[in-house]
Design a protein around this motif. Structure first.
Motif, PDB file in Angstrom:
ATOM      1  N   VAL A   7       0.725  -7.387   6.099  1.00 63.70           N
ATOM      2  CA  VAL A   7      -0.691  -7.590   5.798  1.00 63.70           C
ATOM      3  C   VAL A   7      -0.821  -8.846   4.956  1.00 63.70           C
ATOM      4  N   LEU A   8      -1.754  -9.708   5.325  1.00 60.80           N
ATOM      5  CA  LEU A   8      -2.047 -10.919   4.557  1.00 60.80           C
ATOM      6  C   LEU A   8      -3.441 -10.792   3.978  1.00 60.80           C
ATOM      7  N   ASN A   9      -3.532 -10.714   2.653  1.00 58.51           N
ATOM      8  CA  ASN A   9      -4.823 -10.647   1.979  1.00 58.51           C
ATOM      9  C   ASN A   9      -5.299 -12.053   1.641  1.00 58.51           C
ATOM     10  N   CYS A  10      -6.494 -12.380   2.113  1.00 64.87           N
ATOM     11  CA  CYS A  10      -7.066 -13.703   1.833  1.00 64.87           C
ATOM     12  C   CYS A  10      -8.277 -13.559   0.919  1.00 64.87           C
ATOM     13  N   GLY A  11      -8.003 -13.264  -0.339  1.00 65.45           N
ATOM     14  CA  GLY A  11      -9.031 -13.321  -1.357  1.00 65.45           C
ATOM     15  C   GLY A  11      -9.856 -12.079  -1.602  1.00 65.45           C
ATOM     16  N   MET A  12      -9.548 -10.956  -0.961  1.00 68.29           N
ATOM     17  CA  MET A  12     -10.323  -9.740  -1.230  1.00 68.29           C
ATOM     18  C   MET A  12     -10.131  -9.284  -2.674  1.00 68.29           C
ATOM     19  N   SER A  13     -11.124  -8.600  -3.189  1.00 70.94           N
ATOM     20  CA  SER A  13     -10.972  -7.967  -4.495  1.00 70.94           C
ATOM     21  C   SER A  13      -9.995  -6.809  -4.368  1.00 70.94           C
ATOM     22  N   SER A  14      -9.499  -6.353  -5.488  1.00 66.64           N
ATOM     23  CA  SER A  14      -8.564  -5.235  -5.486  1.00 66.64           C
ATOM     24  C   SER A  14      -9.169  -4.007  -4.817  1.00 66.64           C
ATOM     25  N   ASP A  15     -10.414  -3.682  -5.150  1.00 68.57           N
ATOM     26  CA  ASP A  15     -11.068  -2.497  -4.581  1.00 68.57           C
ATOM     27  C   ASP A  15     -11.292  -2.648  -3.076  1.00 68.57           C
ATOM     28  N   ASP A  16     -11.761  -3.836  -2.651  1.00 71.33           N
ATOM     29  CA  ASP A  16     -12.012  -4.060  -1.225  1.00 71.33           C
ATOM     30  C   ASP A  16     -10.719  -3.981  -0.423  1.00 71.33           C
ATOM     31  N   LEU A  17      -9.653  -4.547  -0.974  1.00 72.01           N
ATOM     32  CA  LEU A  17      -8.380  -4.522  -0.275  1.00 72.01           C
ATOM     33  C   LEU A  17      -7.856  -3.095  -0.157  1.00 72.01           C
ATOM     34  N   ALA A  18      -7.937  -2.338  -1.241  1.00 75.63           N
ATOM     35  CA  ALA A  18      -7.485  -0.946  -1.203  1.00 75.63           C
ATOM     36  C   ALA A  18      -8.278  -0.158  -0.167  1.00 75.63           C
ATOM     37  N   SER A  19      -9.598  -0.389  -0.098  1.00 77.08           N
ATOM     38  CA  SER A  19     -10.433   0.300   0.896  1.00 77.08           C
ATOM     39  C   SER A  19     -10.051  -0.088   2.322  1.00 77.08           C
ATOM     40  N   THR A  20      -9.759  -1.368   2.525  1.00 74.88           N
ATOM     41  CA  THR A  20      -9.352  -1.839   3.852  1.00 74.88           C
ATOM     42  C   THR A  20      -8.036  -1.186   4.274  1.00 74.88           C
ATOM     43  N   LEU A  21      -7.089  -1.110   3.354  1.00 70.89           N
ATOM     44  CA  LEU A  21      -5.794  -0.493   3.660  1.00 70.89           C
ATOM     45  C   LEU A  21      -5.944   1.007   3.914  1.00 70.89           C
ATOM     46  N   GLU A  22      -6.825   1.634   3.177  1.00 73.47           N
ATOM     47  CA  GLU A  22      -7.063   3.066   3.402  1.00 73.47           C
ATOM     48  C   GLU A  22      -7.701   3.306   4.770  1.00 73.47           C
ATOM     49  N   LYS A  23      -8.560   2.366   5.205  1.00 74.83           N
ATOM     50  CA  LYS A  23      -9.146   2.477   6.542  1.00 74.83           C
ATOM     51  C   LYS A  23      -8.061   2.327   7.604  1.00 74.83           C
ATOM     52  N   LEU A  24      -7.155   1.390   7.423  1.00 77.58           N
ATOM     53  CA  LEU A  24      -6.042   1.220   8.357  1.00 77.58           C
ATOM     54  C   LEU A  24      -5.173   2.478   8.385  1.00 77.58           C
ATOM     55  N   ARG A  25      -4.997   3.097   7.231  1.00 81.85           N
ATOM     56  CA  ARG A  25      -4.223   4.337   7.166  1.00 81.85           C
ATOM     57  C   ARG A  25      -4.902   5.439   7.988  1.00 81.85           C
ATOM     58  N   GLU A  26      -6.212   5.549   7.869  1.00 86.89           N
ATOM     59  CA  GLU A  26      -6.935   6.565   8.630  1.00 86.89           C
ATOM     60  C   GLU A  26      -6.829   6.306  10.130  1.00 86.89           C
ATOM     61  N   GLN A  27      -6.873   5.036  10.510  1.00 84.28           N
ATOM     62  CA  GLN A  27      -6.767   4.685  11.933  1.00 84.28           C
ATOM     63  C   GLN A  27      -5.394   5.035  12.495  1.00 84.28           C
ATOM     64  N   SER A  28      -4.379   5.055  11.625  1.00 84.40           N
ATOM     65  CA  SER A  28      -3.019   5.361  12.088  1.00 84.40           C
ATOM     66  C   SER A  28      -2.873   6.810  12.536  1.00 84.40           C
ATOM     67  N   LYS A  29      -3.843   7.669  12.196  1.00 86.64           N
ATOM     68  CA  LYS A  29      -3.774   9.076  12.616  1.00 86.64           C
ATOM     69  C   LYS A  29      -3.804   9.228  14.133  1.00 86.64           C
ATOM     70  N   SER A  30      -4.378   8.238  14.810  1.00 91.57           N
ATOM     71  CA  SER A  30      -4.520   8.336  16.269  1.00 91.57           C
ATOM     72  C   SER A  30      -3.261   7.920  17.019  1.00 91.57           C
ATOM     73  N   ILE A  31      -2.252   7.443  16.304  1.00 85.85           N
ATOM     74  CA  ILE A  31      -1.007   7.009  16.955  1.00 85.85           C
ATOM     75  C   ILE A  31      -0.250   8.223  17.474  1.00 85.85           C
ATOM     76  N   GLY A  32       0.232   8.133  18.703  1.00 84.72           N
ATOM     77  CA  GLY A  32       0.860   9.280  19.357  1.00 84.72           C
ATOM     78  C   GLY A  32       2.198   9.698  18.776  1.00 84.72           C
ATOM     79  N   SER A  33       3.035   8.741  18.449  1.00 93.13           N
ATOM     80  CA  SER A  33       4.380   9.046  17.939  1.00 93.13           C
ATOM     81  C   SER A  33       4.308   9.559  16.504  1.00 93.13           C
ATOM     82  N   HIS A  34       4.879  10.736  16.270  1.00 96.82           N
ATOM     83  CA  HIS A  34       4.857  11.321  14.925  1.00 96.82           C
ATOM     84  C   HIS A  34       5.619  10.446  13.934  1.00 96.82           C
ATOM     85  N   LYS A  35       6.782   9.951  14.348  1.00100.38           N
ATOM     86  CA  LYS A  35       7.605   9.141  13.449  1.00100.38           C
ATOM     87  C   LYS A  35       6.872   7.871  13.046  1.00100.38           C
TER      88      LYS A  35
END
Length: 336
Positions: A7-35
């Protein structure tokens, strides 16, 4: 350790970046492979935790790596801050980044962004951003210097290019820093036109065929253009490797002490360890030697890719390895 996510952060605030990463984490739930799903959940959780400790506006990479030899999926996150030069380049300094791009979930109009790559794309992106060799491509409107994931606009083409002479004249005017820009993260390293790195990109109607030193590909996709560039580079490397082999055979015929050697990995090892090796062409399958030589940086390494030996000529017949030394030397007297 294998790089699983970048992940390359280009100037986001700490809170915005954490929220973006948490959104990516939620999106990972749809991945088929458990591992894979478990690994990415761990990845983005740890990245978000690191983000909470960053100063607002930080420009940095997050690298998540795992030990693939182990069964557990947990890995480690490394934070790599961009240097002053790197930050300046991507923050209004004329270098445009390409890749999967994300805005803060709570502020989609924000000018700050983050880029994210996973799996094989993560290592590809890291290598490209940090060490990618730039190509020079000419669209119907502009001249660009770029790699797969970054590029810089150099100049407008002006009037439409309609003839081969128009193209040749434009290419002849392209010089380092005038107008070709550097996209290197490590210093001012503008490219110079060579036998394989310059090509037309997009739709052109010319009055004849271009010389072999200028390519042409009917796309403006940065991924497709860079794939085309790497193909041209590979063909050029094969041609240069075969020229060295021809020179080696001519020297053998004259009874000269070798300046060029082929086939023997033992000779290559002796020449390398003795700091005699100047440049080497070798096949991508020789991964250990490539990694060692690139890590040390003392030898120019040209990697030839592909499995079709019919396109490799003498290079395939001579063990897919040929190297040039700084001076003539009989390596058999040195244990080869």
């Amino acid at each position: 350790m294998e790089l699983l996510a970048l992940v390359l952060n280009c100037g986001m605030s700490s809170d915005d970046l954490a929220s973006t990463l948490e959104k990516l984490r939620e999106q990972s739930k749809s991945i088929g492979s458990h591992k894979k799903r478990s690994a990415l959940w761990d990845c983005y959780t740890k990245m978000a935790s690191k983000a909470n400790n960053l100063a607002d506006g930080t420009f940095c990479f997050f690298k998540y790596s795992t030990d693939t030899s182990k069964d557990d999926t947990e890995g480690d996150v490394e934070v790599v801050e961009l240097t002053k030069r790197q930050k300046g380049m991507v923050n209004g300094g004329g270098v445009e980044l390409m890749g999967p791009r994300f805005k803060p979930p709570e502020d989609p109009s924000s000018k700050t962004v983050a880029y994210a790559w996973m799996d094989d794309a993560a290592q590809t992106a890291w290598d490209d951003l940090m060490h990618g060799e730039p190509c020079i491509y000419i669209t119907p409107e502009s001249v660009w210097v770029g790699t797969r994931h970054k590029r810089a606009l150099c100049k407008a083409t002006g009037s439409p290019l309609k003839t081969v002479k128009d193209v040749e004249k434009l290419v002849a005017e392209l010089k380092p820093d005038a107008p070709l820009h550097s996209v290197s993260f490590h210093g001012n390293e503008p490219p110079a036109v060579n036998a394989y790195n310059t090509f037309l990109a997009g739709s052109f109607k010319l009055d004849g065929p271009l010389p072999t030193t200028i390519g042409s590909v009917n796309t403006t996709s940065t991924n497709e253009m860079y794939d085309y560039f790497t193909q041209r580079k590979n063909v050029s490397n094969i041609d240069e490797a075969n020229k060295l082999i021809s020179q080696m055979l001519a020297d053998v015929g004259k009874g000269l002490t070798p300046l060029i050697c082929a086939s023997s990995t033992k000779e290559a090892s002796v020449a390398y360890k003795s700091a005699l090796m100047k440049k080497i062409y070798l096949h991508e399958s020789m991964k250990k030697f490539i990694a060692k030589a690139k890590e040390d940086g003392q030898v120019e390494v040209c990697v030839i890719k592909g499995e079709d030996e019919s396109k490799m000529g003498a290079f395939a017949q001579y063990g897919k390895l040929v190297f040039e030394m700084f001076y003539r030397c009989d390596l058999t007297t040195m244990g080869a």
